[in-house]
Design a protein around this motif. Sequence first.
Motif, PDB file in Angstrom:
ATOM      1  N   HIS A   1     -40.823  32.820  27.656  1.00 17.58           N
ATOM      2  CA  HIS A   1     -40.421  33.251  26.323  1.00 17.58           C
ATOM      3  C   HIS A   1     -39.437  32.218  25.781  1.00 17.58           C
ATOM      4  N   ALA A   2     -39.701  31.751  24.559  1.00 14.10           N
ATOM      5  CA  ALA A   2     -38.834  30.729  23.977  1.00 14.10           C
ATOM      6  C   ALA A   2     -37.437  31.260  23.684  1.00 14.10           C
ATOM      7  N   VAL A   3     -37.288  32.575  23.532  1.00 14.91           N
ATOM      8  CA  VAL A   3     -35.974  33.164  23.253  1.00 14.91           C
ATOM      9  C   VAL A   3     -35.440  33.775  24.546  1.00 14.91           C
ATOM     10  N   GLY A   4     -34.539  33.066  25.175  1.00 10.29           N
ATOM     11  CA  GLY A   4     -33.921  33.587  26.391  1.00 10.29           C
ATOM     12  C   GLY A   4     -34.548  33.113  27.676  1.00 10.29           C
ATOM     13  N   GLY A   5     -35.746  32.563  27.599  1.00 10.68           N
ATOM     14  CA  GLY A   5     -36.332  31.917  28.762  1.00 10.68           C
ATOM     15  C   GLY A   5     -36.964  32.830  29.793  1.00 10.68           C
ATOM     16  N   ARG A   6     -37.255  34.091  29.447  1.00 12.54           N
ATOM     17  CA  ARG A   6     -37.906  34.981  30.426  1.00 12.54           C
ATOM     18  C   ARG A   6     -39.233  34.366  30.872  1.00 12.54           C
ATOM     19  N   THR A   7     -39.447  34.338  32.179  1.00 12.98           N
ATOM     20  CA  THR A   7     -40.647  33.706  32.718  1.00 12.98           C
ATOM     21  C   THR A   7     -41.793  34.712  32.803  1.00 12.98           C
TER      22      THR A   7
ATOM     23  N   TRP B   1     -45.450  38.583  22.607  1.00  7.21           N
ATOM     24  CA  TRP B   1     -44.504  37.537  22.192  1.00  7.21           C
ATOM     25  C   TRP B   1     -45.216  36.214  21.894  1.00  7.21           C
TER      26      TRP B   1
ATOM     27  N   GLU C   1     -45.916  34.491  19.436  1.00  5.77           N
ATOM     28  CA  GLU C   1     -45.375  33.522  18.466  1.00  5.77           C
ATOM     29  C   GLU C   1     -44.101  32.854  18.976  1.00  5.77           C
ATOM     30  N   GLU C   2     -43.681  33.207  20.191  1.00  7.28           N
ATOM     31  CA  GLU C   2     -42.435  32.658  20.736  1.00  7.28           C
ATOM     32  C   GLU C   2     -42.638  32.226  22.184  1.00  7.28           C
TER      33      GLU C   2
ATOM     34  N   ASN D   1     -43.240  29.227  25.172  1.00  3.25           N
ATOM     35  CA  ASN D   1     -43.168  27.845  25.625  1.00  3.25           C
ATOM     36  C   ASN D   1     -44.064  27.695  26.852  1.00  3.25           C
TER      37      ASN D   1
ATOM     38  N   SER E   1     -31.293  41.030  24.910  1.00  5.83           N
ATOM     39  CA  SER E   1     -32.151  40.597  26.018  1.00  5.83           C
ATOM     40  C   SER E   1     -32.082  39.083  26.152  1.00  5.83           C
ATOM     41  N   PHE E   2     -31.897  38.633  27.386  1.00  8.68           N
ATOM     42  CA  PHE E   2     -31.799  37.188  27.617  1.00  8.68           C
ATOM     43  C   PHE E   2     -32.129  36.917  29.075  1.00  8.68           C
ATOM     44  N   GLY E   3     -32.887  35.860  29.306  1.00  5.82           N
ATOM     45  CA  GLY E   3     -33.264  35.520  30.672  1.00  5.82           C
ATOM     46  C   GLY E   3     -34.062  36.657  31.301  1.00  5.82           C
ATOM     47  N   GLN E   4     -33.711  36.986  32.521  1.00  3.35           N
ATOM     48  CA  GLN E   4     -34.452  38.034  33.212  1.00  3.35           C
ATOM     49  C   GLN E   4     -33.923  39.436  32.869  1.00  3.35           C
TER      50      GLN E   4
ATOM     51  N   MET F   1     -35.130  27.743  15.977  1.00  5.20           N
ATOM     52  CA  MET F   1     -33.986  28.636  16.176  1.00  5.20           C
ATOM     53  C   MET F   1     -32.722  27.895  15.741  1.00  5.20           C
TER      54      MET F   1
ATOM     55  N   TRP G   1     -27.818  32.819  18.717  1.00  2.00           N
ATOM     56  CA  TRP G   1     -29.099  32.290  18.231  1.00  2.00           C
ATOM     57  C   TRP G   1     -29.560  33.138  17.046  1.00  2.00           C
TER      58      TRP G   1
ATOM     59  N   ARG H   1     -39.712  28.217   9.510  1.00  2.00           N
ATOM     60  CA  ARG H   1     -40.069  27.489  10.722  1.00  2.00           C
ATOM     61  C   ARG H   1     -40.403  26.038  10.377  1.00  2.00           C
TER      62      ARG H   1
END
Lengths: 110, 232
Positions: A9-15, A53, A55-56, A58, B25-28, B62, B118, B124
């Motif tokens: 995910h491009a926002v926050g980097g969740r894999t 997700w 549209e967001e 990577n 929400s961020f990362g895991q 962003m 962010w 865009r």
Amino acid sequence: MKEQFLVKHAVGGRTFLDSDKTELTYHYEQAGASWVFSIELPQNETVEEILKWKEELNVFLFHTSADQPTKKIWFYVKDGPVDYDEGAGLLRITAQSRIEYVPDSFGFTS
Amino acid sequence: MIKVYPSAERHQVDLGWLRSRPSFSFGQYFDPANTAFSVMRVCNHDEIDGGRGFGPHPHSDMEVVTIVLSGQIKHEDNLGNAVVTEAGGVQRMTAGTGIVHAEYNASATEPLNLLQLWFMPRERGLAPSFEAKRYDESKLANAWLPVVAPEGSEQAAKIHQDMTIYMSRLDAGKQLSFEQKAGRSAYLYVIEGQLQVNNSSLANGDTARITDTPRLELAANAPTHLMLIDLP
């Protein structure tokens, strides 16, 4: 050379997908100005989240070899398209841009 | 409506070298009910050990704002920027069509304390860019000081969105008001202190998401360092 394939995910980097963590069958090819990634996946929560997700997203390819610094290739999906073929069990991600970078060329790497 | 999010209920991340408090929400850490407020997607309060940080990674489409609260951060990117920003400074990075950057504690020994925010841009596909600005910290005293704004200024970074980030330091017993225009939202972060906002109380690390409240009356019960973001 070792290749690691990731979808995040491009926002926050969740894999969402990581070929180092899960065995994945995938291939990719350039199609004009775009890059198309095809990943064999059963329909599951991961596919649903990726589509939610879409549209967001990577996409990354990390290329590691013993005698070269790691090269990271980043594909930004932007408007995709991203779709899933239920019959074929195939997730197709089309990325709109490609940027290559070598982390070791920065002053800080970890 | 003023919805308060107490600090004690906020998610915590501790990686040893990084202690982070993400508001969204961020990362895991993923909560599908907590991914955005207006155009705001991320608010991380990070404390980073000396000599540590985030290696090269990309961003796109962003607006990324970093507000340094103490210590020094170094930003490097593939556009050729290499900038150190310290407390009283703000960085704004427009990721647009794509940027790769590293950000890390510029000191080998002293901790770095920052807010990273962010926001989705107005459109865009913008050209990637970066700027750092320094504001006059004396102007924070009992007043709203815009440090990020759509027009930018000598002391405020320019952002590609219809929004303004204000900082303030209220002395104990002082008051401040804010007019919220119809249809707009506001995000409030009490960095340190104790604050009464209309009928709500906030203390260290508490945040509030505010809608449909034409006027905010803020009163500090203790010396209070805060951030208010006016959002579309």
